[in-house]
Scaffold this motif. Sequence first.
Motif, short mmCIF file in Angstrom:
data_model
loop_
_atom_site.label_atom_id
_atom_site.label_comp_id
_atom_site.label_asym_id
_atom_site.label_seq_id
_atom_site.Cartn_x
_atom_site.Cartn_y
_atom_site.Cartn_z
N VAL A 236 0.84 -1.20 0.00
CA VAL A 236 0.00 0.00 0.00
C VAL A 236 0.87 1.25 0.00
CG1 VAL A 236 -1.67 1.32 1.35
CG2 VAL A 236 -1.99 -1.14 1.03
N GLY A 237 1.93 1.25 0.78
CA GLY A 237 2.84 2.40 0.80
C GLY A 237 3.49 2.63 -0.55
N SER A 238 3.88 1.56 -1.21
CA SER A 238 4.49 1.69 -2.54
C SER A 238 3.50 2.25 -3.55
CB SER A 238 5.00 0.33 -3.02
OG SER A 238 6.01 -0.15 -2.17
N VAL A 239 2.27 1.77 -3.50
CA VAL A 239 1.24 2.26 -4.43
C VAL A 239 1.00 3.75 -4.21
CG1 VAL A 239 -1.21 2.12 -4.99
CG2 VAL A 239 0.14 0.03 -4.79
N VAL A 240 0.91 4.16 -2.96
CA VAL A 240 0.69 5.57 -2.65
C VAL A 240 1.89 6.41 -3.09
CG1 VAL A 240 0.43 7.22 -0.76
CG2 VAL A 240 -0.94 5.13 -0.79
N LEU A 241 3.10 5.94 -2.81
CA LEU A 241 4.30 6.69 -3.17
C LEU A 241 4.44 6.83 -4.68
CD1 LEU A 241 6.94 7.96 -2.04
CD2 LEU A 241 8.00 5.75 -2.47
N PHE A 242 4.34 5.73 -5.40
CA PHE A 242 4.49 5.79 -6.85
C PHE A 242 3.32 6.50 -7.51
CE2 PHE A 242 7.37 2.11 -6.06
CZ PHE A 242 8.53 2.74 -6.46
N GLY A 243 2.13 6.34 -6.98
CA GLY A 243 0.97 7.07 -7.50
C GLY A 243 1.15 8.57 -7.34
N GLY A 244 1.65 8.99 -6.20
CA GLY A 244 1.92 10.40 -5.98
C GLY A 244 2.98 10.93 -6.92
N ALA A 245 4.00 10.12 -7.18
CA ALA A 245 5.05 10.53 -8.12
C ALA A 245 4.49 10.70 -9.53
CB ALA A 245 6.17 9.50 -8.12
N VAL A 246 3.58 9.82 -9.91
CA VAL A 246 2.95 9.93 -11.24
C VAL A 246 2.12 11.20 -11.33
CG1 VAL A 246 1.20 8.90 -12.74
CG2 VAL A 246 2.97 7.47 -11.75
N VAL A 247 1.35 11.50 -10.29
CA VAL A 247 0.54 12.71 -10.29
C VAL A 247 1.43 13.95 -10.39
CG1 VAL A 247 -1.00 14.12 -8.86
CG2 VAL A 247 -1.42 11.67 -9.11
N LEU A 248 2.51 13.98 -9.64
CA LEU A 248 3.43 15.12 -9.71
C LEU A 248 4.08 15.24 -11.09
CD1 LEU A 248 5.17 14.88 -6.22
CD2 LEU A 248 3.53 16.60 -6.99
N ALA A 249 4.49 14.12 -11.67
CA ALA A 249 5.11 14.15 -12.99
C ALA A 249 4.13 14.62 -14.07
CB ALA A 249 5.67 12.77 -13.34
N MET A 250 2.91 14.14 -14.00
CA MET A 250 1.91 14.58 -14.99
C MET A 250 1.59 16.07 -14.81
SD MET A 250 1.20 12.12 -17.05
CE MET A 250 -0.37 12.50 -17.75
N GLY A 251 1.50 16.52 -13.57
CA GLY A 251 1.27 17.94 -13.33
C GLY A 251 2.38 18.80 -13.89
N TRP A 252 3.64 18.37 -13.70
CA TRP A 252 4.77 19.10 -14.27
C TRP A 252 4.68 19.12 -15.79
CZ3 TRP A 252 8.24 17.09 -17.72
CH2 TRP A 252 9.25 17.95 -18.13
N ALA A 253 4.36 17.98 -16.39
CA ALA A 253 4.32 17.89 -17.85
C ALA A 253 3.25 18.82 -18.43
CB ALA A 253 4.06 16.45 -18.28
N PHE A 254 2.09 18.88 -17.80
CA PHE A 254 1.05 19.78 -18.28
C PHE A 254 1.46 21.24 -18.12
CE2 PHE A 254 -1.92 16.16 -17.96
CZ PHE A 254 -2.49 16.25 -19.21
N ARG A 255 2.03 21.58 -16.96
CA ARG A 255 2.45 22.97 -16.73
C ARG A 255 3.59 23.38 -17.66
NH1 ARG A 255 2.11 21.33 -11.49
NH2 ARG A 255 4.38 21.30 -11.29
N ALA A 256 4.46 22.46 -18.00
CA ALA A 256 5.61 22.77 -18.85
C ALA A 256 5.25 22.76 -20.34
CB ALA A 256 6.73 21.76 -18.59
#
Length: 65
Positions: free
Chosen positions: A13-33
């Motif tokens: 569960v911790g891994s899913v939350v951690l990697f899911g959060g990383a994906v959300v942050l990466a997608m947010g950066w990609a859209f903003r950039a």
Amino acid sequence: MSSVDLAVLATVVGSVVLFGGAVVLAMGWAFRAGQFENFDRGSRSIFGADEPVGESTDAFPGESA
């Protein structure tokens, strides 16, 4: 449930939350950039100025292109 089962569950569960959060942050950066604004320009950026777009110019050794 044993303590080993709980440890495995917490790790998963911790891994899913951690990697899911990383994906959300990466997608947010990609859209903003602006990474998703012009797919056509990005798809053509791999071709050189003298290379025909959409035509295969590579071949295996011994075969013609």
